[in-house]
Design a protein around this motif. Structure first.
Motif, PDB file in Angstrom:
ATOM      1  N   ILE A  98       0.868  -0.985   0.384  1.00 47.69           N
ATOM      2  CA  ILE A  98      -0.056  -0.141  -0.575  1.00 47.69           C
ATOM      3  C   ILE A  98       0.308   1.154   0.377  1.00 47.69           C
ATOM      4  CG2 ILE A  98      -1.551   1.855   1.475  1.00 47.69           C
ATOM      5  CD1 ILE A  98      -3.158  -1.082   0.014  1.00 47.69           C
ATOM      6  N   TYR A  99       2.093   1.369   1.111  1.00 42.55           N
ATOM      7  CA  TYR A  99       3.247   1.883   0.874  1.00 42.55           C
ATOM      8  C   TYR A  99       3.477   2.612  -0.696  1.00 42.55           C
ATOM      9  CZ  TYR A  99       6.937   5.388   2.541  1.00 42.55           C
ATOM     10  OH  TYR A  99       7.607   6.302   2.749  1.00 42.55           O
ATOM     11  N   ALA A 100       3.899   1.540  -1.110  1.00 43.45           N
ATOM     12  CA  ALA A 100       4.836   2.133  -2.565  1.00 43.45           C
ATOM     13  C   ALA A 100       3.502   1.801  -3.627  1.00 43.45           C
ATOM     14  CB  ALA A 100       5.234   0.052  -2.751  1.00 43.45           C
ATOM     15  N   ALA A 101       2.661   1.962  -3.662  1.00 41.60           N
ATOM     16  CA  ALA A 101       1.359   2.249  -4.489  1.00 41.60           C
ATOM     17  C   ALA A 101       1.218   4.013  -3.531  1.00 41.60           C
ATOM     18  CB  ALA A 101      -0.141   1.623  -3.984  1.00 41.60           C
ATOM     19  N   LEU A 102       0.974   4.391  -2.471  1.00 41.66           N
ATOM     20  CA  LEU A 102       0.944   5.752  -2.513  1.00 41.66           C
ATOM     21  C   LEU A 102       1.928   6.549  -2.961  1.00 41.66           C
ATOM     22  CD1 LEU A 102       0.229   5.372   1.370  1.00 41.66           C
ATOM     23  CD2 LEU A 102      -1.593   5.986  -0.928  1.00 41.66           C
ATOM     24  N   ARG A 103       3.355   6.337  -2.864  1.00 46.89           N
ATOM     25  CA  ARG A 103       4.045   6.899  -3.243  1.00 46.89           C
ATOM     26  C   ARG A 103       4.601   7.196  -4.755  1.00 46.89           C
ATOM     27  NH1 ARG A 103      10.363   5.967   0.139  1.00 46.89           N
ATOM     28  NH2 ARG A 103      10.248   7.681  -1.119  1.00 46.89           N
ATOM     29  N   ASP A 104       3.607   5.868  -5.360  1.00 47.36           N
ATOM     30  CA  ASP A 104       3.630   5.865  -7.176  1.00 47.36           C
ATOM     31  C   ASP A 104       2.607   6.730  -7.485  1.00 47.36           C
ATOM     32  OD1 ASP A 104       6.110   3.917  -7.368  1.00 47.36           O
ATOM     33  OD2 ASP A 104       4.423   2.541  -7.645  1.00 47.36           O
ATOM     34  N   ARG A 105       1.774   7.099  -6.804  1.00 49.69           N
ATOM     35  CA  ARG A 105       0.499   7.659  -7.103  1.00 49.69           C
ATOM     36  C   ARG A 105       0.779   9.063  -6.283  1.00 49.69           C
ATOM     37  NH1 ARG A 105      -4.534   8.233  -9.934  1.00 49.69           N
ATOM     38  NH2 ARG A 105      -5.779   9.120  -8.838  1.00 49.69           N
ATOM     39  N   VAL A 107       3.630  10.873  -6.790  1.00 44.68           N
ATOM     40  CA  VAL A 107       4.831  12.117  -7.792  1.00 44.68           C
ATOM     41  C   VAL A 107       3.816  12.830  -8.321  1.00 44.68           C
ATOM     42  CG1 VAL A 107       6.500  10.998  -6.720  1.00 44.68           C
ATOM     43  CG2 VAL A 107       5.668   9.468  -8.543  1.00 44.68           C
ATOM     44  N   GLN A 108       2.955  11.704  -9.134  1.00 44.32           N
ATOM     45  CA  GLN A 108       2.107  12.221 -10.303  1.00 44.32           C
ATOM     46  C   GLN A 108       1.272  13.390 -10.267  1.00 44.32           C
ATOM     47  OE1 GLN A 108      -0.455   8.130 -11.689  1.00 44.32           O
ATOM     48  NE2 GLN A 108       1.209   7.358 -11.097  1.00 44.32           N
ATOM     49  N   SER A 109       1.511  14.020  -9.169  1.00 47.06           N
ATOM     50  CA  SER A 109       0.727  14.984  -8.310  1.00 47.06           C
ATOM     51  C   SER A 109       1.313  15.523  -9.881  1.00 47.06           C
ATOM     52  CB  SER A 109       0.298  15.526  -7.202  1.00 47.06           C
ATOM     53  OG  SER A 109      -0.206  14.233  -6.507  1.00 47.06           O
ATOM     54  N   ALA A 110       0.387  17.521  -9.856  1.00 43.81           N
ATOM     55  CA  ALA A 110       1.175  18.629 -10.846  1.00 43.81           C
ATOM     56  C   ALA A 110       1.787  19.507  -9.450  1.00 43.81           C
ATOM     57  CB  ALA A 110       0.471  19.199 -10.920  1.00 43.81           C
ATOM     58  N   PHE A 111       0.910  19.442  -8.027  1.00 40.44           N
ATOM     59  CA  PHE A 111       1.536  20.474  -6.817  1.00 40.44           C
ATOM     60  C   PHE A 111       1.789  19.822  -6.355  1.00 40.44           C
ATOM     61  CE2 PHE A 111      -1.773  22.565  -9.648  1.00 40.44           C
ATOM     62  CZ  PHE A 111      -1.464  23.796  -9.808  1.00 40.44           C
ATOM     63  N   HIS A 112       2.795  19.871  -4.887  1.00 37.43           N
ATOM     64  CA  HIS A 112       3.265  19.094  -4.124  1.00 37.43           C
ATOM     65  C   HIS A 112       3.659  20.045  -2.457  1.00 37.43           C
ATOM     66  CE1 HIS A 112       3.608  15.702  -6.970  1.00 37.43           C
ATOM     67  NE2 HIS A 112       3.991  15.069  -5.187  1.00 37.43           N
ATOM     68  N   HIS A 113       3.508  19.702  -1.292  1.00 36.19           N
ATOM     69  CA  HIS A 113       3.588  20.577  -0.351  1.00 36.19           C
ATOM     70  C   HIS A 113       4.793  19.450   0.352  1.00 36.19           C
ATOM     71  CE1 HIS A 113       0.543  23.862   0.113  1.00 36.19           C
ATOM     72  NE2 HIS A 113      -0.010  22.488  -0.195  1.00 36.19           N
ATOM     73  N   ALA A 114       5.918  20.739   0.670  1.00 34.51           N
ATOM     74  CA  ALA A 114       6.623  19.796   1.274  1.00 34.51           C
ATOM     75  C   ALA A 114       7.112  20.130   2.908  1.00 34.51           C
ATOM     76  CB  ALA A 114       7.979  19.279   0.666  1.00 34.51           C
ATOM     77  N   ASP A 115       7.913  19.118   3.357  1.00 33.87           N
ATOM     78  CA  ASP A 115       8.007  19.701   5.117  1.00 33.87           C
ATOM     79  C   ASP A 115       8.514  17.994   5.721  1.00 33.87           C
ATOM     80  OD1 ASP A 115       8.194  21.645   6.759  1.00 33.87           O
ATOM     81  OD2 ASP A 115       6.944  21.366   8.384  1.00 33.87           O
ATOM     82  N   GLU A 116       9.748  19.120   6.908  1.00 31.29           N
ATOM     83  CA  GLU A 116      10.185  18.136   7.110  1.00 31.29           C
ATOM     84  C   GLU A 116      10.599  18.835   8.870  1.00 31.29           C
ATOM     85  OE1 GLU A 116      12.778  21.583   7.357  1.00 31.29           O
ATOM     86  OE2 GLU A 116      12.324  19.990   5.725  1.00 31.29           O
ATOM     87  N   THR A 117      10.294  17.714   9.640  1.00 33.26           N
ATOM     88  CA  THR A 117      10.940  17.476  11.444  1.00 33.26           C
ATOM     89  C   THR A 117      11.690  16.198  11.809  1.00 33.26           C
ATOM     90  OG1 THR A 117       9.167  17.839  13.100  1.00 33.26           O
ATOM     91  CG2 THR A 117       8.373  16.080  11.786  1.00 33.26           C
ATOM     92  N   ARG A 118      11.702  16.969  12.916  1.00 36.98           N
ATOM     93  CA  ARG A 118      12.614  15.685  13.664  1.00 36.98           C
ATOM     94  C   ARG A 118      11.720  14.569  14.208  1.00 36.98           C
ATOM     95  NH1 ARG A 118      12.052  19.512  17.498  1.00 36.98           N
ATOM     96  NH2 ARG A 118      11.097  18.456  19.368  1.00 36.98           N
ATOM     97  N   TRP A 119      13.058  12.759  13.850  1.00 37.18           N
ATOM     98  CA  TRP A 119      11.950  11.944  14.512  1.00 37.18           C
ATOM     99  C   TRP A 119      13.079  11.147  14.858  1.00 37.18           C
ATOM    100  CZ3 TRP A 119       6.820  10.532  14.927  1.00 37.18           C
ATOM    101  CH2 TRP A 119       6.780   9.784  15.512  1.00 37.18           C
ATOM    102  N   LEU A 120      13.074  10.497  16.732  1.00 40.36           N
ATOM    103  CA  LEU A 120      13.815   9.820  16.928  1.00 40.36           C
ATOM    104  C   LEU A 120      13.968   8.563  16.476  1.00 40.36           C
ATOM    105  CD1 LEU A 120      13.702  11.444  20.390  1.00 40.36           C
ATOM    106  CD2 LEU A 120      15.265  11.788  18.517  1.00 40.36           C
ATOM    107  N   ASP A 164      12.440  13.204 -13.866  1.00 43.95           N
ATOM    108  CA  ASP A 164      12.192  13.983 -14.784  1.00 43.95           C
ATOM    109  C   ASP A 164      10.582  14.563 -13.907  1.00 43.95           C
ATOM    110  OD1 ASP A 164      10.565  11.856 -14.776  1.00 43.95           O
ATOM    111  OD2 ASP A 164      10.104  11.422 -16.499  1.00 43.95           O
ATOM    112  N   ALA A 165      10.399  15.153 -13.069  1.00 40.02           N
ATOM    113  CA  ALA A 165       9.011  15.405 -12.367  1.00 40.02           C
ATOM    114  C   ALA A 165       9.127  16.707 -12.936  1.00 40.02           C
ATOM    115  CB  ALA A 165       9.398  15.241 -10.946  1.00 40.02           C
ATOM    116  N   GLN A 166       8.056  17.348 -13.247  1.00 35.44           N
ATOM    117  CA  GLN A 166       7.540  18.450 -13.278  1.00 35.44           C
ATOM    118  C   GLN A 166       6.456  19.210 -12.185  1.00 35.44           C
ATOM    119  OE1 GLN A 166       6.722  18.479 -17.958  1.00 35.44           O
ATOM    120  NE2 GLN A 166       8.743  18.867 -18.728  1.00 35.44           N
ATOM    121  N   GLY A 167       6.382  20.543 -12.474  1.00 31.36           N
ATOM    122  CA  GLY A 167       5.006  20.839 -11.369  1.00 31.36           C
ATOM    123  C   GLY A 167       5.468  22.055 -10.873  1.00 31.36           C
ATOM    124  N   VAL A 168       4.893  21.994  -9.191  1.00 30.20           N
ATOM    125  CA  VAL A 168       4.749  23.208  -8.418  1.00 30.20           C
ATOM    126  C   VAL A 168       5.414  22.591  -7.287  1.00 30.20           C
ATOM    127  CG1 VAL A 168       4.075  24.775  -6.914  1.00 30.20           C
ATOM    128  CG2 VAL A 168       4.124  24.451  -9.364  1.00 30.20           C
TER     129      VAL A 168
END
Length: 383
Positions: A98-105, A107-120, A164-168
């Protein structure tokens, strides 16, 4: 009158399989026994409903497993922490497809939000002198994916997207996003966050009382920017109302640009103000991408909101005690956030999926496509 009550019932289901003795003309007799009921974990005593409850308590509600054990003990159910840990370790591979399918799906979006936080992650790793890892989130139009990595380097977001990813890509001003190959090649366009810019002015106003009025003038300008952006999105692109608000929005941006340049040219400008306006100049192109596309938001608040659930977990159970536990957390956060986007009840979905794993002999179903939210019919999604 009406009142709502809740009753939690914990029960043990005992299954007695019928046996039949078959007689024939051949020597001896044959005994036939009904097949075993499907189990998520072979020879395990804990049923699917209990595993679903444990997963949701930890990764949806942010409660430590020990606290859930104590809660269930109040209902007369004693659970062994070691058995739960072993069970969760066996469940982790079931979620990988399921996780692999989510990742494949994703990266196909034209718009992405991204952020990061610490995790122990409390494991010794060669070349790393601390337990601090980083949890990244990439939110697409219809899927959310978290990625856990020992580093905060640009290779993490760079590796998430194809070459070759494109988008915002809507982000804060962290340098790792600027160093991505896809960004430097001009394929992924970085959109910077006005909420972070606003915080710069707030810090100056709070830290330097004599500069409070200066900061408030800029904060009013940013407030006007947000209002015009929201107003523009209320109208059709081809409507006269849209054109009118669009013109006002562009005029507002031009005014702010002119004010910024005039103030920076003033040799008497205080250093805290100069620092904020210099950063504003450096990120100006990424802060104004939304002018030509009203779908682009002004800030990256959506990604920051997606970090709240992991942040609660980090505070309550500190992180992950093993790499497999980190992978399980990453997958569960991704699944739960995606289900929320599609307005799907996570308890019902997890029960459905884990029951299918049990029917497959404690393995992932051979075909996971029916379980993916974007493949569900409207009727199935409503159910």
């Amino acid at each position: 009158s009406e009142q709502v009550e809740i009753e939690v019932t914990v029960y043990r289901r005992r299954i007695r399989r019928r046996r039949y003795r078959k007689t024939c003309n051949c020597p001896g007799q044959q005994t036939l026994t009904a097949p075993k009921p499907p189990k998520l974990i072979p020879k395990g005593r804990y049923g699917i409903s209990l595993w679903v409850h444990l997963l949701l308590e930890k990764f949806h509600s942010g409660r430590p497993i020990q606290r859930t054990i104590e809660q269930l003990r109040l209902y007369g159910l004693g659970l062994a922490a070691g058995t739960i840990a072993d069970g969760l370790k066996r469940i982790e591979p079931l979620l990988q497809p399921i996780y692999a399918a989510l990742r494949d799906r994703n990266v196909q979006s034209a718009f992405h939000h991204a952020d990061e936080t610490r995790w122990l992650v409390f494991v010794e790793k060669q070349g790393k002198n601390s337990y601090r890892w980083w949890l990244w989130v990439f939110a697409g139009e219809d899927s959310v994916v978290y990625v856990l990595d020992p580093t905060r380097a640009h290779e993490v977001p760079e590796g998430h997207f194809p070459a070759d990813a494109q988008g915002v890509l809507i982000v804060d001003r962290y340098s790792a996003y600027k160093a991505m190959k896809q960004v430097r090649a001009g394929k992924l366009i970085l959109v910077f966050c006005w909420a972070h810019v606003r915080r710069d002015f707030v810090r100056v106003g709070k830290g330097y009382p004599e500069l409070k009025e200066w900061a408030l003038r800029w904060l009013r300008q940013i407030r006007e920017l947000y209002w015009l952006h929201r107003e523009r999105r209320q109208h059709e692109l081809s409507s006269p109302e849209y054109a009118q608000v669009d013109a006002a929005l562009r005029e507002q941006i031009a005014t702010m640009c002119q004010q910024r340049d005039v103030e920076l040219a003033d040799a008497k400008l205080r250093e805290p103000c100069r620092k904020v306006l210099t950063s504003l100049t450096e990120h100006w192109s990424g802060l104004t991408v939304f002018l030509d596309d009203p779908r682009i938001p002004l800030d990256n608040n959506f990604a920051e909101h997606l970090m709240r659930n992991p942040a609660v977990g980090r505070k309550n159970y500190y992180g992950s005690g093993a790499e497999w536990a980190g992978r399980l957390a990453t997958m569960m956060f991704s699944i739960l956030a995606t289900l929320k986007l599609w307005k799907i009840n996570p308890r019902l979905w997890l029960t459905w999926y884990l029951e299918s794993c049990a029917a497959a002999g404690g393995k992932p179903p051979s075909d996971i496509t029916p379980f993916l939210p974007w493949n569900l019919s409207d009727e199935r999604r409503a159910a």
